[in-house]
Design a protein around this motif. Structure first.
Motif, PDB file in Angstrom:
ATOM      1  N   VAL A  59       0.843  -1.189   0.000  1.00 43.81           N
ATOM      2  CA  VAL A  59       0.000   0.000   0.000  1.00 43.81           C
ATOM      3  C   VAL A  59       0.880   1.241   0.000  1.00 43.81           C
ATOM      4  N   ILE A  60       0.449   2.262  -0.745  1.00 45.12           N
ATOM      5  CA  ILE A  60       1.068   3.587  -0.682  1.00 45.12           C
ATOM      6  C   ILE A  60       0.003   4.566  -0.224  1.00 45.12           C
ATOM      7  N   TYR A  61       0.281   5.271   0.863  1.00 48.66           N
ATOM      8  CA  TYR A  61      -0.654   6.275   1.380  1.00 48.66           C
ATOM      9  C   TYR A  61      -0.124   7.656   1.030  1.00 48.66           C
ATOM     10  N   THR A  62      -0.979   8.465   0.396  1.00 55.00           N
ATOM     11  CA  THR A  62      -0.539   9.794  -0.012  1.00 55.00           C
ATOM     12  C   THR A  62      -1.640  10.827   0.195  1.00 55.00           C
ATOM     13  N   ILE A  63      -1.218  12.055   0.490  1.00 56.17           N
ATOM     14  CA  ILE A  63      -2.111  13.212   0.560  1.00 56.17           C
ATOM     15  C   ILE A  63      -1.614  14.167  -0.524  1.00 56.17           C
ATOM     16  N   PRO A  64      -2.067  14.004  -1.759  1.00 56.55           N
ATOM     17  CA  PRO A  64      -1.450  14.735  -2.871  1.00 56.55           C
ATOM     18  C   PRO A  64      -1.736  16.228  -2.893  1.00 56.55           C
ATOM     19  N   SER A  65      -2.892  16.654  -2.377  1.00 56.56           N
ATOM     20  CA  SER A  65      -3.255  18.072  -2.448  1.00 56.56           C
ATOM     21  C   SER A  65      -3.162  18.725  -1.074  1.00 56.56           C
ATOM     22  N   PHE A  66      -2.185  19.635  -0.927  1.00 60.68           N
ATOM     23  CA  PHE A  66      -1.958  20.387   0.308  1.00 60.68           C
ATOM     24  C   PHE A  66      -1.726  19.418   1.463  1.00 60.68           C
ATOM     25  N   GLN A  67      -0.648  18.695   1.300  1.00 57.94           N
ATOM     26  CA  GLN A  67      -0.292  17.574   2.157  1.00 57.94           C
ATOM     27  C   GLN A  67      -0.257  17.977   3.631  1.00 57.94           C
ATOM     28  N   ASN A  68      -0.736  17.091   4.456  1.00 64.75           N
ATOM     29  CA  ASN A  68      -0.715  17.267   5.902  1.00 64.75           C
ATOM     30  C   ASN A  68       0.484  16.496   6.440  1.00 64.75           C
ATOM     31  N   PRO A  69       1.489  17.193   7.012  1.00 63.70           N
ATOM     32  CA  PRO A  69       1.452  18.533   7.603  1.00 63.70           C
ATOM     33  C   PRO A  69       2.111  19.649   6.791  1.00 63.70           C
ATOM     34  N   THR A  70       2.791  19.340   5.679  1.00 67.99           N
ATOM     35  CA  THR A  70       3.668  20.339   5.058  1.00 67.99           C
ATOM     36  C   THR A  70       2.943  21.331   4.164  1.00 67.99           C
ATOM     37  N   GLY A  71       1.735  20.998   3.705  1.00 70.67           N
ATOM     38  CA  GLY A  71       1.006  21.880   2.798  1.00 70.67           C
ATOM     39  C   GLY A  71       1.480  21.810   1.363  1.00 70.67           C
ATOM     40  N   THR A  72       2.391  20.894   1.036  1.00 72.17           N
ATOM     41  CA  THR A  72       2.933  20.797  -0.317  1.00 72.17           C
ATOM     42  C   THR A  72       1.922  20.159  -1.270  1.00 72.17           C
ATOM     43  N   LEU A  73       2.160  20.334  -2.567  1.00 70.69           N
ATOM     44  CA  LEU A  73       1.237  19.891  -3.601  1.00 70.69           C
ATOM     45  C   LEU A  73       1.956  18.937  -4.552  1.00 70.69           C
ATOM     46  N   LEU A  74       1.430  17.716  -4.679  1.00 73.95           N
ATOM     47  CA  LEU A  74       2.009  16.737  -5.597  1.00 73.95           C
ATOM     48  C   LEU A  74       1.715  17.174  -7.028  1.00 73.95           C
ATOM     49  N   SER A  75       2.747  17.333  -7.830  1.00 71.06           N
ATOM     50  CA  SER A  75       2.576  17.837  -9.188  1.00 71.06           C
ATOM     51  C   SER A  75       1.813  16.846 -10.062  1.00 71.06           C
ATOM     52  N   LYS A  76       1.256  17.337 -11.137  1.00 72.33           N
ATOM     53  CA  LYS A  76       0.507  16.494 -12.071  1.00 72.33           C
ATOM     54  C   LYS A  76       1.388  15.378 -12.626  1.00 72.33           C
ATOM     55  N   LYS A  77       2.620  15.702 -12.963  1.00 70.36           N
ATOM     56  CA  LYS A  77       3.543  14.706 -13.503  1.00 70.36           C
ATOM     57  C   LYS A  77       3.801  13.597 -12.490  1.00 70.36           C
ATOM     58  N   ARG A  78       4.013  13.984 -11.221  1.00 72.48           N
ATOM     59  CA  ARG A  78       4.302  12.976 -10.194  1.00 72.48           C
ATOM     60  C   ARG A  78       3.071  12.122  -9.893  1.00 72.48           C
ATOM     61  N   ARG A  79       1.885  12.688 -10.008  1.00 72.24           N
ATOM     62  CA  ARG A  79       0.671  11.892  -9.804  1.00 72.24           C
ATOM     63  C   ARG A  79       0.605  10.755 -10.818  1.00 72.24           C
ATOM     64  N   GLN A  80       0.913  11.074 -12.062  1.00 73.05           N
ATOM     65  CA  GLN A  80       0.892  10.039 -13.093  1.00 73.05           C
ATOM     66  C   GLN A  80       1.995   9.015 -12.857  1.00 73.05           C
ATOM     67  N   LEU A  81       3.175   9.474 -12.469  1.00 74.04           N
ATOM     68  CA  LEU A  81       4.284   8.544 -12.201  1.00 74.04           C
ATOM     69  C   LEU A  81       3.960   7.622 -11.030  1.00 74.04           C
ATOM     70  N   LEU A  82       3.322   8.154 -10.008  1.00 74.79           N
ATOM     71  CA  LEU A  82       2.936   7.347  -8.855  1.00 74.79           C
ATOM     72  C   LEU A  82       1.938   6.271  -9.274  1.00 74.79           C
ATOM     73  N   LEU A  83       0.955   6.640 -10.084  1.00 78.19           N
ATOM     74  CA  LEU A  83      -0.030   5.661 -10.560  1.00 78.19           C
ATOM     75  C   LEU A  83       0.638   4.621 -11.450  1.00 78.19           C
ATOM     76  N   ASP A  84       1.554   5.053 -12.299  1.00 81.02           N
ATOM     77  CA  ASP A  84       2.264   4.108 -13.174  1.00 81.02           C
ATOM     78  C   ASP A  84       3.037   3.087 -12.346  1.00 81.02           C
ATOM     79  N   PHE A  85       3.679   3.561 -11.284  1.00 82.08           N
ATOM     80  CA  PHE A  85       4.439   2.653 -10.415  1.00 82.08           C
ATOM     81  C   PHE A  85       3.512   1.646  -9.752  1.00 82.08           C
TER      82      PHE A  85
END
Length: 489
Positions: free
Chosen positions: A250-276
């Motif tokens: 399992v991979i657990y992710t908070i891609p939009s405004f991540q808790n706690p850092t507030g960072t945003l997973l880019s569109k490119k990385r979202r696709q790469l994560l799904l591909d993996f």
């Protein structure tokens, strides 16, 4: 206490024991002054050598979490900044309870989110005056008058069918074109249900680091081996996933405004994560609690919108943005995982409370939800900007932070020698709470960070709280500087 040992893990056994006990101490499941098992007893309980058990205790002692008292035993160390309480006097009379095995490796969320401080920066929630309480009160009264027997009726296990259909329509604007499988008691229950269904002792779970502390609690509670992947300004470093030694389940992710850092997973990385995930037959738990609360531009579409083969289990909550008291969330997946998740949900609670579901239903059906979210974004952006302005003026130059483009949290970093757990004790003296960053790390924590929620405090107290917190920052940093400038004798 039950300590799960994964003998196939790359993590040394002594370190597994040490991390397990450290988590219990930081969660206050082992109270200050509690007597720990002897080295021999610990070795017997965990099935390891005396040398391994002793090595685990030695590391805990170096961390300042335990202390060995000659001739008496090993104890959880008492914090010098904590005042004595009646609980310390009662502790000996409850010592027998330590002989009862428990299966709770940590509970950091409980430890840091149950305070009564006047200025609470600790919990990711929104000030009640910014939520549509009056509408929901009116709606609840009307429901009870029209359907008085709703309080004596069980709801459907998967959730009210009308609410599920409405949530399906709501998710279409995120390009998620499937009917939600379950109405949950918030996102937290969704995480727990997925973990109950698919995670067991020794399974590898990947999380971002730092990450949502209550999710760590769930995975550790299932006996999982957690692998941490760091985040940068573009979210999870998905480029590091192929180098993992053990395949995650399992991979657990908070891609939009991540808790706690507030960072945003880019569109490119979202696709790469799904591909993996697709290439390695891995489940992704996508926690989408905050994507509507953006301050500049919309975040990329959810990973679930790209998912063709059912690798993503999508979790969306209404608790944060609409009604924490109603505890309404939704879980959406596809494929053969559906029946297993429904079964796990039913076993857990037999169904989400029906009144709560009905109360939010009409709000979703109307245009008020759209208008409410729009107004909420404006109000929270003003709060974020105010806090950043105050930090810029009053925080010492050694303090840095990540500017969040959405959500409700600011991740603040202090010099490496500052322990924000110790700082929290000082802050509470002024009626202020925050979340120490250590709670957000599944393994060896970094102690010099904290998460500050800027949405949960009354406007009038916001400025007072930030200014006071900045004074505490300054005091801790200056204390170290004064010590380093002391002449050597």
């Amino acid at each position: 206490m039950k300590i799960e040992i994964n003998r196939h893990s790359d993590i040394p056994i002594a370190q597994q024991i040490q991390e397990n006990i450290a988590d219990r101490i930081r969660s206050n499941l082992l109270e200050e002054g509690s007597k720990l098992p002897s080295v021999r007893k610990l070795a017997e309980q965990t099935g390891v050598s005396l040398m391994t058990a002793n090595k685990a205790y030695n590391h805990l002692e170096k961390q300042g979490l335990i202390e060995k008292v000659q001739g008496l035993g090993t104890y959880v160390r008492k914090n010098s900044r904590t005042s004595k309480t009646e609980n310390e006097k009662k502790l000996l009379s409850y010592d027998w309870q330590l002989t009862v095995t428990d299966y709770l490796p940590r509970a950091q969320y409980m430890q840091f989110n149950t305070g009564k401080e006047k200025i609470q920066f600790s919990s990711s929630k929104i000030w009640p005056n910014l939520l549509p309480n009056r509408y929901l009160i009116k709606e609840t009264i009307q429901i009870l008058s029209e359907e008085p027997y709703i309080l004596s009726t069980y709801g459907e296990g998967r959730g009210d069918i009308t609410l599920r259909k409405e949530m399906s329509a709501y998710l279409k604007h995120l390009k998620i074109a499937i009917e939600p499988d379950d109405i949950t008691n918030g996102v937290q229950q969704g995480i727990d249900i997925v973990a109950r269904s698919f995670v067991g002792p020794g399974d590898v779970v990947v999380t971002e680091t730092p990450t949502y502390s209550a999710a760590i609690d769930v995975f550790r509670g299932r006996g999982a081996s957690i692998v941490s992947i760091p985040v940068d300004e573009n979210g999870m470093r998905v480029d590091l996933l192929p180098s993992l030694k053990n395949k995650p389940k399992v991979i657990y992710t908070i891609p939009s405004f991540q808790n706690p850092t507030g960072t945003l997973l880019s569109k490119k990385r979202r696709q790469l994560l799904l591909d993996f995930a697709q290439s390695n037959e891995i489940i992704i738990i996508e926690d989408d609690s905050w994507s509507e609360i953006y301050f500049d531009s919309k975040p990329p579409l959810p990973i679930k919108s790209l998912d063709e083969y059912g690798h993503v289990i999508y979790l969306k909550g209404l608790s944060k943005t609409l009604s924490p008291g109603c505890r309404i969330g939704v879980m959406a997946t596809s494929g053969t995982n559906l029946n297993r998740i429904i079964a796990a949900k039913t076993i857990t609670d037999l169904g989400t409370p029906l009144l709560n579901q009905k109360a939010v239903l009409s709000f979703l059906r109307s245009n008020q939800m759209k208008e409410h979210i729009k107004k909420l974004r404006i109000a929270l952006k003003l709060r974020r900007d105010r806090v950043i302005d105050l930090l810029t003026v009053y925080a010492p130059k050694e303090v840095t932070w990540i500017l969040p483009k959405g959500g409700v949290n600011i991740w603040i970093s202090l010099p490496p020698w500052v322990d924000t757990n110790q700082m929290l004790f000082e802050a509470k003296k002024f009626g202020i709470s925050f979340l120490p960053g250590s709670a957000c790390y599944p393994k060896e924590p970094a102690m010099n960070h904290l998460r500050l929620c800027f949405a949960a405090v009354d406007d009038q107290l916001l400025e007072t709280g930030i200014k006071t917190l900045c004074k505490i920052f300054t005091a801790f940093i200056e204390e170290r500087n004064e010590e380093s400038n002391m002449p050597l004798v």
